[in-house]
Design a protein around this motif. Structure first.
Motif, mmCIF file in Angstrom:
data_model
loop_
_atom_site.group_PDB
_atom_site.id
_atom_site.type_symbol
_atom_site.label_atom_id
_atom_site.label_comp_id
_atom_site.label_asym_id
_atom_site.label_seq_id
_atom_site.Cartn_x
_atom_site.Cartn_y
_atom_site.Cartn_z
ATOM 1 N N ALA A 398 10.369 -5.488 12.644
ATOM 2 C CA ALA A 398 9.063 -5.555 11.992
ATOM 3 C C ALA A 398 8.945 -4.441 10.964
ATOM 4 O O ALA A 398 9.580 -3.388 11.088
ATOM 5 C CB ALA A 398 7.940 -5.435 13.027
ATOM 6 N N THR A 399 8.110 -4.697 9.958
ATOM 7 C CA THR A 399 7.711 -3.651 9.025
ATOM 8 C C THR A 399 6.358 -3.102 9.466
ATOM 9 O O THR A 399 5.712 -3.646 10.372
ATOM 10 C CB THR A 399 7.608 -4.192 7.591
ATOM 11 N N ASP A 400 5.925 -2.036 8.828
ATOM 12 C CA ASP A 400 4.631 -1.445 9.170
ATOM 13 C C ASP A 400 3.488 -2.374 8.769
ATOM 14 O O ASP A 400 3.706 -3.460 8.224
ATOM 15 C CB ASP A 400 4.497 -0.071 8.503
ATOM 16 N N GLU A 401 2.248 -1.947 9.010
ATOM 17 C CA GLU A 401 1.095 -2.825 8.828
ATOM 18 C C GLU A 401 0.857 -3.234 7.379
ATOM 19 O O GLU A 401 0.148 -4.216 7.113
ATOM 20 C CB GLU A 401 -0.169 -2.146 9.382
ATOM 21 N N LEU A 402 1.472 -2.519 6.427
ATOM 22 C CA LEU A 402 1.339 -2.877 5.018
ATOM 23 C C LEU A 402 2.618 -3.499 4.458
ATOM 24 O O LEU A 402 2.687 -3.786 3.265
ATOM 25 C CB LEU A 402 0.936 -1.657 4.189
ATOM 26 N N GLY A 403 3.613 -3.687 5.301
ATOM 27 C CA GLY A 403 4.854 -4.314 4.844
ATOM 28 C C GLY A 403 5.706 -3.426 3.975
ATOM 29 O O GLY A 403 6.533 -3.922 3.205
ATOM 30 N N TYR A 404 5.560 -2.102 4.136
ATOM 31 C CA TYR A 404 6.279 -1.174 3.263
ATOM 32 C C TYR A 404 7.675 -0.843 3.794
ATOM 33 O O TYR A 404 8.662 -0.924 3.054
ATOM 34 C CB TYR A 404 5.474 0.115 3.077
ATOM 35 N N ALA A 405 7.770 -0.463 5.055
ATOM 36 C CA ALA A 405 9.052 -0.007 5.592
ATOM 37 C C ALA A 405 9.347 -0.678 6.925
ATOM 38 O O ALA A 405 8.437 -0.971 7.708
ATOM 39 C CB ALA A 405 9.047 1.513 5.768
ATOM 40 N N ALA A 406 10.638 -0.916 7.174
ATOM 41 C CA ALA A 406 11.070 -1.421 8.474
ATOM 42 C C ALA A 406 10.899 -0.318 9.514
ATOM 43 O O ALA A 406 11.466 0.762 9.378
ATOM 44 C CB ALA A 406 12.527 -1.860 8.397
ATOM 45 N N VAL A 407 10.104 -0.592 10.541
ATOM 46 C CA VAL A 407 9.812 0.432 11.551
ATOM 47 C C VAL A 407 10.263 0.035 12.957
ATOM 48 O O VAL A 407 10.415 0.884 13.820
ATOM 49 C CB VAL A 407 8.298 0.756 11.578
ATOM 50 N N ASP A 408 10.467 -1.248 13.175
ATOM 51 C CA ASP A 408 10.899 -1.733 14.484
ATOM 52 C C ASP A 408 12.263 -2.399 14.323
ATOM 53 O O ASP A 408 12.401 -3.389 13.608
ATOM 54 C CB ASP A 408 9.878 -2.737 15.030
#
Length: 455
Positions: A398-408
């Motif tokens: 998943a990316t963060d809540e704004l779709g900026y970076a892959a976090v998961d």
């Protein structure tokens, strides 16, 4: 004493690039290292940077913040292509999303056909890459390196496993154009064999007209005369091979022989007359139009004939402006044929051993460019995978809540390559060639198999 030319010396001492490659595999040489899940790869490469935010990665928070300033905590110190020094404003998704299939995976409503097969797909929402401009990003995605002259992933696959086809190249490339974006050039080095023997390079088939230039015999030349010519040239080159010990001479011999066989095999390959009207309709294919749809159908036909690696480039995904309109054009072009190809493979019992990959060189920014477009983005984007040992009906990462970076569960380009090779039965750490004193491999100095997407 017979003089030993430099070229012969290099070949006989195994210092020539090609001969070194043939001797540098660890273990018993080219071939699988473990049981393979896939026999072949069809890579549906969307060139230009398709937007995950309009296609595969719904972001309600980004929609709610549309027009507001992008929080500096996301962007401070980060690499941005063309938005440096400009106001960074959130830009909400321009097309609605909806859930599809029993898995309920949410993707763009612009992709109803892909939505119809979503339970056969794995959606990876956490890709990231290192290069923010098109050409180096293509080079990294295709070769695992930003250095020109490295072998492409298709070349590595054919080098490691060979091909099941005697009448067609092991690695075939097709290119199609569409509407709605900037048509960035695709360089032939993206399917180069690099320091591997040149017989492993990709062969580009033309999408319109004769698929291979000069495939037909010239006036006054028939198949029998052509065969005699090839036999005579081959005999001369074998003498050269015995004298020089140059591995590229053997490559030329193989290429002449392959070219002769292709004169018989390619016309039949390109003749869609044997395809039922229902199949042409399912793909939306019109023979000879050079479209992505026709190339998808051709990809299935190539796969049936034993081609190891098939790569389709579909261009014009570069939407720096008018992204809503542009993505509409592109989804019209790719949605139906992508789904049709996967359904077709499944119906023919081929999906289980065919790895299908769909994606581009990077994604697009959550920030607007020019008011109605998106810039290049490397921190997070999406890929689709199907068949060949991939776990279906799943979302990974998943990316963060704004779709900026892959976090998961971030997945790098090297991880993607390692996983692809693993499914083909190849340990990416062992598929190497010696070059300038170093062991070179597709995955460079990193890369891990993404076990979470495996069936």
């Amino acid at each position: 004493m017979t003089p030993l030319h430099r070229r012969a010396f290099l070949g006989r001492t195994a210092a020539g690039f090609g001969l070194t490659a043939l001797q540098s595999m660890l273990g018993a040489g080219p071939g699988p290292h473990h049981p393979a899940r896939a026999k072949r790869v069809i890579f549906l490469y969307q060139a230009g940077g398709p937007s995950h935010l309009e296609l595969f990665d719904p972001k309600p928070k980004l929609a709610a913040m549309h027009g507001q300033g992008m929080p500096e905590s996301f962007t401070k110190g980060q690499q941005i292509a063309q938005l440096q020094g400009k106001p960074l404003l959130c830009f909400g998704p321009q097309h609605p999303f909806q859930r599809y299939g029993q898995s309920g995976i949410e993707i763009s409503a612009r992709l109803p056909h892909i939505g119809g097969i979503i339970d056969d797909l794995c959606l990876v929402r956490s890709l990231w890459t290192e290069q923010i401009n098109h050409d180096p990003a293509h080079t990294l995605m295709n070769t695992g390196s930003i250095l020109a002259g490295r072998p492409s992933m298709g070349s590595w696959a054919v080098y490691g496993l060979g091909t099941e086809s005697k009448d067609l190249p092991g690695y075939v490339v097709l290119v199609s154009n569409g509407r709605g974006g900037q048509a960035q050039p695709i360089a032939a080095r993206q399917w180069s064999a690099g320091m591997l023997p040149s017989k492993f390079q990709g062969v580009k088939f033309q999408s319109v007209g004769d698929p291979v230039l000069y495939i037909d015999n010239p006036p006054g030349m028939n198949a029998r005369l052509q065969q005699h010519s090839v036999e005579a040239i081959t005999a001369l080159q074998r003498l050269e091979q015995q004298s020089l010990g140059d591995p590229e001479v053997q490559t030329r011999i193989a290429q002449y022989e392959m070219a002769f066989r292709m004169q018989s095999s390619v016309p039949g390959l390109m003749d869609f007359a044997s395809e039922p009207a229902s199949v042409l309709e399912a793909y939306g294919a019109k023979p000879g139009d050079g479209s992505f749809a026709s190339n998808c159908l051709l990809a299935r036909r190539l796969a049936e004939r034993g081609v190891r690696f098939i790569q389709l480039y579909h261009r014009d995904w570069d939407h720096h402006n008018k992204i809503k309109e542009g993505v509409g054009y592109k989804t019209d072009e790719v949605d139906r044929p992508t789904a049709a190809l996967i359904r077709d493979l499944k119906q023919r019992g081929m999906l289980d051993d065919t790895l299908v990959i769909w994606g581009g060189e990077f994604g697009r920014t959550p920030m607007s460019q020019g008011g109605d477009g998106r810039d290049h983005h490397i921190k997070g984007f999406s890929y689709l995978l199907a068949g060949g040992g991939i776990r279906p009906g799943t979302v990974y990462g998943a990316t963060d809540e704004l779709g900026y970076a892959a976090v998961d569960n971030p997945v790098s380009v090297h991880d993607l390559h390692a996983t692809m090779l693993h499914l083909l039965g190849i340990n990416h750490l062992r598929l190497t060639v010696k070059y300038q004193g170093l062991d070179v491999r597709l995955t460079g100095i990193s890369g891990e198999v993404v076990k979470g997407i495996l069936a």
